[in-house]
Design a protein around this motif. Structure first.
Motif, PDB file in Angstrom:
ATOM      1  N   HIS A  87      69.247  53.842  71.832  1.00  0.00           N
ATOM      2  CA  HIS A  87      69.840  54.883  70.912  1.00  0.00           C
ATOM      3  C   HIS A  87      70.057  54.510  69.438  1.00  0.00           C
ATOM      4  N   MET A  88      70.471  52.930  69.353  1.00  0.00           N
ATOM      5  CA  MET A  88      70.935  52.459  68.099  1.00  0.00           C
ATOM      6  C   MET A  88      69.542  52.648  67.060  1.00  0.00           C
ATOM      7  N   VAL A  89      68.559  51.660  67.657  1.00  0.00           N
ATOM      8  CA  VAL A  89      67.625  51.514  66.670  1.00  0.00           C
ATOM      9  C   VAL A  89      66.838  52.910  66.533  1.00  0.00           C
ATOM     10  N   GLN A  90      66.703  53.829  67.599  1.00  0.00           N
ATOM     11  CA  GLN A  90      66.012  55.020  66.949  1.00  0.00           C
ATOM     12  C   GLN A  90      66.818  55.697  66.049  1.00  0.00           C
ATOM     13  N   ALA A  91      68.107  55.576  66.037  1.00  0.00           N
ATOM     14  CA  ALA A  91      68.934  56.427  65.151  1.00  0.00           C
ATOM     15  C   ALA A  91      68.715  55.969  63.652  1.00  0.00           C
ATOM     16  N   LEU A  92      68.492  54.581  63.687  1.00  0.00           N
ATOM     17  CA  LEU A  92      68.168  53.701  62.292  1.00  0.00           C
ATOM     18  C   LEU A  92      66.797  53.786  61.849  1.00  0.00           C
ATOM     19  N   PHE A  93      65.859  53.627  62.676  1.00  0.00           N
ATOM     20  CA  PHE A  93      64.467  53.193  62.187  1.00  0.00           C
ATOM     21  C   PHE A  93      63.506  54.236  62.985  1.00  0.00           C
ATOM     22  N   GLY A  94      63.732  55.455  63.670  1.00  0.00           N
ATOM     23  CA  GLY A  94      62.891  56.304  63.966  1.00  0.00           C
ATOM     24  C   GLY A  94      62.914  56.757  65.475  1.00  0.00           C
ATOM     25  N   PRO A  95      62.660  57.804  65.764  1.00  0.00           N
ATOM     26  CA  PRO A  95      62.654  58.224  67.371  1.00  0.00           C
ATOM     27  C   PRO A  95      61.809  57.752  68.421  1.00  0.00           C
ATOM     28  N   ASP A  96      60.816  56.881  67.694  1.00  0.00           N
ATOM     29  CA  ASP A  96      59.727  56.285  68.712  1.00  0.00           C
ATOM     30  C   ASP A  96      60.148  54.847  68.773  1.00  0.00           C
ATOM     31  N   MET A  97      61.066  54.253  68.301  1.00  0.00           N
ATOM     32  CA  MET A  97      61.383  52.856  68.248  1.00  0.00           C
ATOM     33  C   MET A  97      61.866  52.503  69.602  1.00  0.00           C
ATOM     34  N   LYS A  98      61.560  51.262  70.129  1.00  0.00           N
ATOM     35  CA  LYS A  98      61.831  50.770  71.594  1.00  0.00           C
ATOM     36  C   LYS A  98      62.456  49.467  71.382  1.00  0.00           C
ATOM     37  N   THR A  99      63.172  49.048  72.391  1.00  0.00           N
ATOM     38  CA  THR A  99      63.689  47.490  72.442  1.00  0.00           C
ATOM     39  C   THR A  99      63.261  46.848  73.692  1.00  0.00           C
ATOM     40  N   ARG A 100      63.475  45.639  73.644  1.00  0.00           N
ATOM     41  CA  ARG A 100      63.220  44.767  74.645  1.00  0.00           C
ATOM     42  C   ARG A 100      64.196  43.734  74.803  1.00  0.00           C
ATOM     43  N   LEU A 101      64.475  43.025  76.014  1.00  0.00           N
ATOM     44  CA  LEU A 101      65.473  42.079  76.060  1.00  0.00           C
ATOM     45  C   LEU A 101      64.665  40.660  76.646  1.00  0.00           C
ATOM     46  N   ARG A 102      65.228  39.549  76.181  1.00  0.00           N
ATOM     47  CA  ARG A 102      64.673  38.358  76.579  1.00  0.00           C
ATOM     48  C   ARG A 102      65.873  37.522  77.122  1.00  0.00           C
ATOM     49  N   PRO A 103      65.651  36.638  78.133  1.00  0.00           N
ATOM     50  CA  PRO A 103      67.010  35.965  78.225  1.00  0.00           C
ATOM     51  C   PRO A 103      67.316  34.818  77.537  1.00  0.00           C
ATOM     52  N   ASN A 104      68.597  34.791  77.329  1.00  0.00           N
ATOM     53  CA  ASN A 104      69.072  33.799  76.432  1.00  0.00           C
ATOM     54  C   ASN A 104      70.397  33.175  76.908  1.00  0.00           C
ATOM     55  N   PHE A 105      71.185  32.415  76.164  1.00  0.00           N
ATOM     56  CA  PHE A 105      72.373  32.211  76.562  1.00  0.00           C
ATOM     57  C   PHE A 105      73.520  32.200  75.393  1.00  0.00           C
ATOM     58  N   PHE A 106      74.558  32.711  75.819  1.00  0.00           N
ATOM     59  CA  PHE A 106      75.716  32.793  74.832  1.00  0.00           C
ATOM     60  C   PHE A 106      77.093  32.605  75.578  1.00  0.00           C
ATOM     61  N   PRO A 107      77.993  31.619  75.016  1.00  0.00           N
ATOM     62  CA  PRO A 107      79.016  31.310  75.983  1.00  0.00           C
ATOM     63  C   PRO A 107      79.976  32.896  76.487  1.00  0.00           C
ATOM     64  N   PHE A 108      79.949  33.564  75.531  1.00  0.00           N
ATOM     65  CA  PHE A 108      80.877  34.933  76.000  1.00  0.00           C
ATOM     66  C   PHE A 108      80.010  35.988  76.572  1.00  0.00           C
ATOM     67  N   THR A 109      78.829  35.804  76.843  1.00  0.00           N
ATOM     68  CA  THR A 109      78.234  36.906  78.024  1.00  0.00           C
ATOM     69  C   THR A 109      77.421  36.221  78.891  1.00  0.00           C
ATOM     70  N   GLU A 110      77.439  36.845  79.873  1.00  0.00           N
ATOM     71  CA  GLU A 110      76.549  36.571  81.349  1.00  0.00           C
ATOM     72  C   GLU A 110      76.105  37.706  82.189  1.00  0.00           C
ATOM     73  N   PRO A 111      74.907  37.842  82.215  1.00  0.00           N
ATOM     74  CA  PRO A 111      73.736  37.341  81.582  1.00  0.00           C
ATOM     75  C   PRO A 111      73.795  37.885  80.116  1.00  0.00           C
ATOM     76  N   SER A 112      72.857  37.059  79.521  1.00  0.00           N
ATOM     77  CA  SER A 112      72.735  37.213  78.104  1.00  0.00           C
ATOM     78  C   SER A 112      71.508  37.290  77.647  1.00  0.00           C
ATOM     79  N   ALA A 113      71.343  38.184  76.511  1.00  0.00           N
ATOM     80  CA  ALA A 113      69.721  38.093  76.102  1.00  0.00           C
ATOM     81  C   ALA A 113      69.662  38.171  74.555  1.00  0.00           C
ATOM     82  N   GLU A 114      68.223  38.035  74.315  1.00  0.00           N
ATOM     83  CA  GLU A 114      68.044  38.479  72.681  1.00  0.00           C
ATOM     84  C   GLU A 114      67.381  39.743  72.796  1.00  0.00           C
TER      85      GLU A 114
END
Length: 379
Positions: free
Chosen positions: A260-287
């Motif tokens: 919803h965020m990227v569609q509101a800022l960049f256009g209704p046809d925008m999509k996102t994807r999540l890639r595994p990563n590591f951050f101390p404050f989230t589990e699981p984490s993603a880019e």
């Protein structure tokens, strides 16, 4: 005022004598003619036509005359007062015409002069885009949360599951603030326990401590890191982070919010994807990546249509995200067995570079109006 007296001779009333009425009329004419502006004319009007003017007082004397004398005296006074009113109106029209002609000369505007000698101002685009992003989440029901920029080390690191020997806690990455102990000893470096916040995540910890779940907050603000100022880095920059803590939240809720965020800022046809990563404050984490807003992914494997924005990869990295680590919830007094949450954050400068093809981050901080002016005064 005396009562009517039928035996009274009207010619003996000084104020009603023909020559006296003419004298009063002529004095009024002279006063009006001598008035050099509308203010002076207003004073003359009061003196010669007001309730205590000589002609008005003479008009009151008519009531004391016998009936057979009232008509002639009334006619004489009425004609004089009418002439005075007419002279007043004529003089007022003359003075108003003189005033209008003077204003046209004194306040004339040369329409051939350049209209832009004083250039229009502009809001800084970082402020504008940060408010626009925050508005997206406010419309979804989130609250704006703010916190101090000089932060306790516990909020900046410990509450967010940064272990004591984490590289981010070293002076090479963090600005530590000089402090004093209760006995007056000066503490410096990592002994002070006070830092310039390295991210806006401490606001999330403060929000969990101040509010009872469910918590939905968005945290925009300025942050500090010991980076050198170059085309892609700056020691002072802006972030915006989001935190949602409630019963039953999952990665699916995070993904839908990001879409919803990227569609509101960049256009209704925008999509996102999540890639595994590591951050101390989230589990699981993603880019979080979003589809390149320039080529929409069509440059991938297409040498005839290269894309400089995404390097022909079709995706642009936007920020980190994930489900809130149960250790963070516990540190902030939230039961992780009952509540779950998600969070993500990204740099405002980076988003500005994406949206407007800004190539050098130094342009954002040098204060050159030639950079900010094209963005205008959007509010």
């Amino acid at each position: 005022m005396s009562a009517p007296n039928k035996s009274y001779d009207p010619v003996e009333v000084e104020a009603l004598k023909p020559e006296e009425i003419e004298r009063l009329r002529d004095e009024a004419f002279a006063a009006f003619a001598a008035a050099g502006d509308l203010d002076a004319l207003a004073q003359a009007k009061t003196a010669h036509t007001g309730g205590t003017s000589p002609l008005s007082l003479a008009n009151r004397e008519i009531g004391a005359l016998p009936p057979q004398a009232k008509a002639e005296a009334g006619k004489r006074v009425g004609q004089a007062r009418g002439a005075v009113s007419k002279a007043l109106a004529a003089r007022q029209a003359e003075l108003e015409a003189e005033r209008d002609a003077r204003v046209l000369v004194e306040e004339a505007v040369d329409v051939t002069l350049p209209y832009d000698r004083v250039p229009a101002g502009a809001r800084h685009p970082l402020t504008t885009i940060m408010e626009r992003v925050a508005d997206v989440f406010v419309a979804m029901g989130y609250e704006i949360a703010e916190g101090p920029e000089v932060e306790a080390e516990w909020f900046n690191f410990d509450a967010l599951n940064f272990v004591p020997d984490h590289p981010a806690r070293q002076m090479q990455d963090t600005f530590f603030v000089q402090g004093t102990t209760p006995d007056g000893k000066v503490t410096e470096g990592d002994e002070s326990g006070v830092v310039l916040r390295t991210h806006t995540s401490p606001v999330q910890a403060r929000s969990l401590l101040e509010r009872k779940p469910p918590v939905y907050v968005v945290c925009p603000g300025r942050v500090y890191r010991t980076d050198e100022l170059d085309a892609t880095h700056t020691p002072v920059f802006h972030q915006i982070e989001l935190l949602a803590v409630d019963e039953g939240l999952t990665m699916a809720d995070l993904k839908g919010t990001l879409d919803h965020m990227v569609q509101a800022l960049f256009g209704p046809d925008m999509k996102t994807r999540l890639r595994p990563n590591f951050f101390p404050f989230t589990e699981p984490s993603a880019e979080m990546d979003m589809v390149c807003y320039v080529c929409r992914g069509e440059s991938v494997g297409n040498p005839d249509r290269p894309c400089r924005t995404c390097g022909s990869e079709g995706w642009i990295e936007l920020g980190g995200c994930g489900m809130v680590n149960p250790k963070v919830l516990t540190a902030c007094g939230v039961d992780p067995r009952k509540y779950s949450g998600f969070a993500f954050g990204f740099g405002i400068e980076r988003m500005l570079m994406f949206r407007h093809n800004v190539e050098d981050m130094r342009d954002m901080v040098e204060g050159d109006v030639r950079f900010t002016r094209p963005f205008g005064m959007e509010i």
